[in-house]
Design a protein around this motif. Structure first.
Motif, PDB file in Angstrom:
ATOM      1  N   ASP A 215      13.301  29.703  -4.749  1.00  0.00           N
ATOM      2  CA  ASP A 215      12.093  29.917  -3.955  1.00  0.00           C
ATOM      3  C   ASP A 215      11.495  28.558  -3.586  1.00  0.00           C
ATOM      4  OD1 ASP A 215       9.559  30.484  -2.953  1.00  0.00           O
ATOM      5  OD2 ASP A 215       9.281  32.212  -4.279  1.00  0.00           O
ATOM      6  N   LEU A 216      11.667  28.141  -2.334  1.00  0.00           N
ATOM      7  CA  LEU A 216      11.196  26.828  -1.915  1.00  0.00           C
ATOM      8  C   LEU A 216       9.672  26.754  -1.859  1.00  0.00           C
ATOM      9  CD1 LEU A 216      13.821  25.959   0.846  1.00  0.00           C
ATOM     10  CD2 LEU A 216      13.697  25.097  -1.484  1.00  0.00           C
ATOM     11  N   GLY A 217       9.006  27.896  -1.765  1.00  0.00           N
ATOM     12  CA  GLY A 217       7.545  27.911  -1.816  1.00  0.00           C
ATOM     13  C   GLY A 217       7.036  27.489  -3.182  1.00  0.00           C
ATOM     14  N   VAL A 218       7.704  27.967  -4.243  1.00  0.00           N
ATOM     15  CA  VAL A 218       7.366  27.572  -5.608  1.00  0.00           C
ATOM     16  C   VAL A 218       7.617  26.081  -5.789  1.00  0.00           C
ATOM     17  CG1 VAL A 218       8.050  27.820  -8.031  1.00  0.00           C
ATOM     18  CG2 VAL A 218       7.801  29.853  -6.587  1.00  0.00           C
ATOM     19  N   VAL A 219       8.744  25.608  -5.265  1.00  0.00           N
ATOM     20  CA  VAL A 219       9.122  24.193  -5.373  1.00  0.00           C
ATOM     21  C   VAL A 219       8.068  23.300  -4.714  1.00  0.00           C
ATOM     22  CG1 VAL A 219      10.804  22.477  -4.611  1.00  0.00           C
ATOM     23  CG2 VAL A 219      11.588  24.661  -5.514  1.00  0.00           C
ATOM     24  N   ALA A 220       7.633  23.694  -3.530  1.00  0.00           N
ATOM     25  CA  ALA A 220       6.662  22.890  -2.784  1.00  0.00           C
ATOM     26  C   ALA A 220       5.350  22.767  -3.529  1.00  0.00           C
ATOM     27  CB  ALA A 220       6.431  23.511  -1.408  1.00  0.00           C
ATOM     28  N   LYS A 221       5.036  23.747  -4.362  1.00  0.00           N
ATOM     29  CA  LYS A 221       3.737  23.748  -5.056  1.00  0.00           C
ATOM     30  C   LYS A 221       3.729  22.831  -6.274  1.00  0.00           C
ATOM     31  CE  LYS A 221       0.122  26.834  -6.740  1.00  0.00           C
ATOM     32  NZ  LYS A 221      -0.917  26.281  -5.875  1.00  0.00           N
ATOM     33  N   ILE A 222       4.794  22.843  -7.088  1.00  0.00           N
ATOM     34  CA  ILE A 222       4.665  22.150  -8.376  1.00  0.00           C
ATOM     35  C   ILE A 222       5.707  21.066  -8.652  1.00  0.00           C
ATOM     36  CG2 ILE A 222       3.576  24.164  -9.415  1.00  0.00           C
ATOM     37  CD1 ILE A 222       6.146  24.582 -11.031  1.00  0.00           C
ATOM     38  N   ALA A 223       6.772  20.961  -7.851  1.00  0.00           N
ATOM     39  CA  ALA A 223       7.834  19.998  -8.166  1.00  0.00           C
ATOM     40  C   ALA A 223       7.444  18.572  -7.786  1.00  0.00           C
ATOM     41  CB  ALA A 223       9.120  20.384  -7.454  1.00  0.00           C
ATOM     42  N   ASP A 224       7.906  17.595  -8.571  1.00  0.00           N
ATOM     43  CA  ASP A 224       7.782  16.177  -8.225  1.00  0.00           C
ATOM     44  C   ASP A 224       9.042  15.707  -7.505  1.00  0.00           C
ATOM     45  OD1 ASP A 224       5.223  15.648  -9.545  1.00  0.00           O
ATOM     46  OD2 ASP A 224       6.320  16.033 -11.394  1.00  0.00           O
ATOM     47  N   ARG A 225      10.206  16.105  -8.061  1.00  0.00           N
ATOM     48  CA  ARG A 225      11.479  15.802  -7.413  1.00  0.00           C
ATOM     49  C   ARG A 225      12.309  17.069  -7.321  1.00  0.00           C
ATOM     50  NH1 ARG A 225      15.191  12.314  -9.756  1.00  0.00           N
ATOM     51  NH2 ARG A 225      14.388  12.847 -11.826  1.00  0.00           N
ATOM     52  N   ILE A 226      13.306  17.060  -6.430  1.00  0.00           N
ATOM     53  CA  ILE A 226      14.132  18.233  -6.185  1.00  0.00           C
ATOM     54  C   ILE A 226      15.596  17.836  -6.211  1.00  0.00           C
ATOM     55  CG2 ILE A 226      14.692  20.083  -4.553  1.00  0.00           C
ATOM     56  CD1 ILE A 226      11.857  19.657  -3.350  1.00  0.00           C
ATOM     57  N   ALA A 227      16.405  18.622  -6.942  1.00  0.00           N
ATOM     58  CA  ALA A 227      17.858  18.464  -6.927  1.00  0.00           C
ATOM     59  C   ALA A 227      18.453  19.702  -6.255  1.00  0.00           C
ATOM     60  CB  ALA A 227      18.401  18.308  -8.340  1.00  0.00           C
ATOM     61  N   VAL A 228      19.247  19.493  -5.223  1.00  0.00           N
ATOM     62  CA  VAL A 228      19.872  20.602  -4.488  1.00  0.00           C
ATOM     63  C   VAL A 228      21.303  20.750  -4.986  1.00  0.00           C
ATOM     64  CG1 VAL A 228      20.471  21.528  -2.225  1.00  0.00           C
ATOM     65  CG2 VAL A 228      18.441  20.084  -2.480  1.00  0.00           C
ATOM     66  N   MET A 229      21.638  21.958  -5.482  1.00  0.00           N
ATOM     67  CA  MET A 229      22.992  22.206  -5.982  1.00  0.00           C
ATOM     68  C   MET A 229      23.767  23.097  -5.022  1.00  0.00           C
ATOM     69  SD  MET A 229      22.915  22.588 -10.147  1.00  0.00           S
ATOM     70  CE  MET A 229      24.706  22.415 -10.236  1.00  0.00           C
ATOM     71  N   TYR A 230      25.061  22.812  -4.920  1.00  0.00           N
ATOM     72  CA  TYR A 230      25.952  23.651  -4.117  1.00  0.00           C
ATOM     73  C   TYR A 230      27.337  23.619  -4.757  1.00  0.00           C
ATOM     74  CZ  TYR A 230      28.429  25.752  -0.206  1.00  0.00           C
ATOM     75  OH  TYR A 230      29.187  26.597   0.571  1.00  0.00           O
ATOM     76  N   ALA A 231      27.889  24.794  -5.012  1.00  0.00           N
ATOM     77  CA  ALA A 231      29.240  24.922  -5.569  1.00  0.00           C
ATOM     78  C   ALA A 231      29.424  24.070  -6.823  1.00  0.00           C
ATOM     79  CB  ALA A 231      30.284  24.550  -4.517  1.00  0.00           C
ATOM     80  N   GLY A 232      28.411  24.090  -7.694  1.00  0.00           N
ATOM     81  CA  GLY A 232      28.521  23.408  -8.970  1.00  0.00           C
ATOM     82  C   GLY A 232      28.256  21.918  -8.947  1.00  0.00           C
ATOM     83  N   GLN A 233      27.783  21.388  -7.824  1.00  0.00           N
ATOM     84  CA  GLN A 233      27.520  19.956  -7.710  1.00  0.00           C
ATOM     85  C   GLN A 233      26.094  19.700  -7.232  1.00  0.00           C
ATOM     86  OE1 GLN A 233      30.745  19.200  -4.883  1.00  0.00           O
ATOM     87  NE2 GLN A 233      31.846  18.037  -6.455  1.00  0.00           N
ATOM     88  N   VAL A 234      25.510  18.578  -7.664  1.00  0.00           N
ATOM     89  CA  VAL A 234      24.225  18.136  -7.121  1.00  0.00           C
ATOM     90  C   VAL A 234      24.546  17.345  -5.859  1.00  0.00           C
ATOM     91  CG1 VAL A 234      22.163  16.744  -7.504  1.00  0.00           C
ATOM     92  CG2 VAL A 234      23.129  18.064  -9.397  1.00  0.00           C
ATOM     93  N   ILE A 235      24.245  17.924  -4.688  1.00  0.00           N
ATOM     94  CA  ILE A 235      24.642  17.287  -3.430  1.00  0.00           C
ATOM     95  C   ILE A 235      23.527  16.430  -2.826  1.00  0.00           C
ATOM     96  CG2 ILE A 235      26.377  19.023  -2.863  1.00  0.00           C
ATOM     97  CD1 ILE A 235      24.238  20.246  -0.964  1.00  0.00           C
TER      98      ILE A 235
END
Length: 326
Positions: A215-235
């Motif tokens: 949920d990117l809405g939740v992320v926008a509210k409280i996260a300082d940094r973001i890691a995006v994962m795809y197919a088992g990797q941090v891309i």
């Protein structure tokens, strides 16, 4: 900044009748003291498996965990035995599981479940245990805490159960809290209350949080940094501003374009075409190449290196590789 958690080249495989599933394939990231790191991505990308590997909750067999290092402060968790994990689980590292109804035991009172961690890890009197339990229920915003301790999970609403699970995770004052989709089953109003609670608890205790969500809405509210994962990797990984306002990976751009926006109500949503790769046999190059509208020949053949956009923003994509840009 002081790193509370450092993961390098984490790999998790599961042996099945059909072969070996490479659920996490070389994930690397850091978590700093007092910050919230959100891990986002589609279902099945390895978010929860990564968190379970950190907590030592991957069963072997069928699971196998390998890593160059999983450093929690000065301890390398990749070398820990089950007994060593038991000593830090709930005390130094704690976890909030996805569904509070299944995370709580319906046959035990809230008081019994809330104080179990204290009785296991801390040598304190029964009076102090009860006092700490009441204090935690107050912290998470539950009224009449002394009476609540005698009640069972079915006597609480979904939002209350979620608060109780948070209290259980925090009662031993851990330095690292992993929240695995803590607001998924809640309505929007309760969700907002839980997010405010996280911010308040972090401000009071200084706990570092890994928030797993799609949920990117939740992320926008409280996260300082973001890691995006795809197919088992941090891309891609970066600050909240980097990811929302300057996404570099086509998959990250696709995720953001898939979110409804009030200022673009008349435009159609742009879904990401195709399906994630089969992790029984991952592709040799970039895992996103088959779905990427900007894919080049090299993307299908060679896995991209990690390119630094700035001090905190990194991406694994051939489009940003300086060798291709030349």
């Amino acid at each position: 900044m002081e790193a509370v958690l450092t993961i390098e080249n984490l790999q998790v495989e599961f042996e099945t009748f059909g072969g070996s599933v490479q659920a996490v394939r070389g994930a690397s990231f850091q978590l700093f003291k007092g910050e919230t790191l959100a891990i986002v991505g589609e279902s099945g990308c390895g978010k929860s498996v990564t968190s379970n590997a950190i907590m030592g909750l991957i069963p072997n067999p069928p699971g196998t965990v390998k890593a160059e290092k999983i450093m929690f402060k000065d301890k390398d968790l990749s070398t820990f035995t089950k007994k060593q994990f038991r000593e830090i689980q709930g005390k130094d590292i704690s976890m909030i599981f996805q569904d509070p109804m299944t995370a709580l035991n319906p046959t035990l009172t809230i008081g019994e479940q809330l104080t179990e961690g204290l009785k296991t890890h801390k040598k304190i009197s029964s009076a102090d245990v009860k006092k700490k339990a009441i204090e935690m229920l107050n912290l998470v915003g539950l009224s009449n805490p002394e009476d609540r301790l005698k009640q069972y999970p079915h006597q609480f609403s979904g939002g209350m159960r979620q608060r109780i699970v948070i209290a259980i995770a925090l009662i031993c004052e851990p330095e690292l809290l992993i929240a695995d989709e803590p607001t998924t089953a809640l309505d929007v109003t309760i969700q907002a209350q839980i997010l405010e609670l996280f911010a308040e608890i972090q401000q009071r205790t200084g706990v570092s949080i890994i928030l797993i969500t799609h949920d990117l809405g939740v992320v926008a509210k409280i996260a300082d940094r973001i890691a995006v994962m795809y197919a088992g990797q941090v891309i891609e990984i970066g600050t909240k501003r980097d990811i929302f306002y300057n996404p570099q990976h086509p998959y990250t751009q696709g995720l953001l374009n898939s979110v409804p926006r009030l200022d673009l109500m008349e435009e159609e949503l742009k879904p990401i075409d195709g399906t994630p790769p089969d992790l029984f046999a991952p592709p040799p190059g970039c895992a996103f190449a088959a779905r990427c509208p900007k894919a080049m020949i090299v993307c299908n053949k060679v896995e991209p290196d990690t390119t630094a956009i700035n001090e905190f923003h990194q991406v694994s994509c051939w489009l940003q590789d300086p060798r291709v840009k030349q």
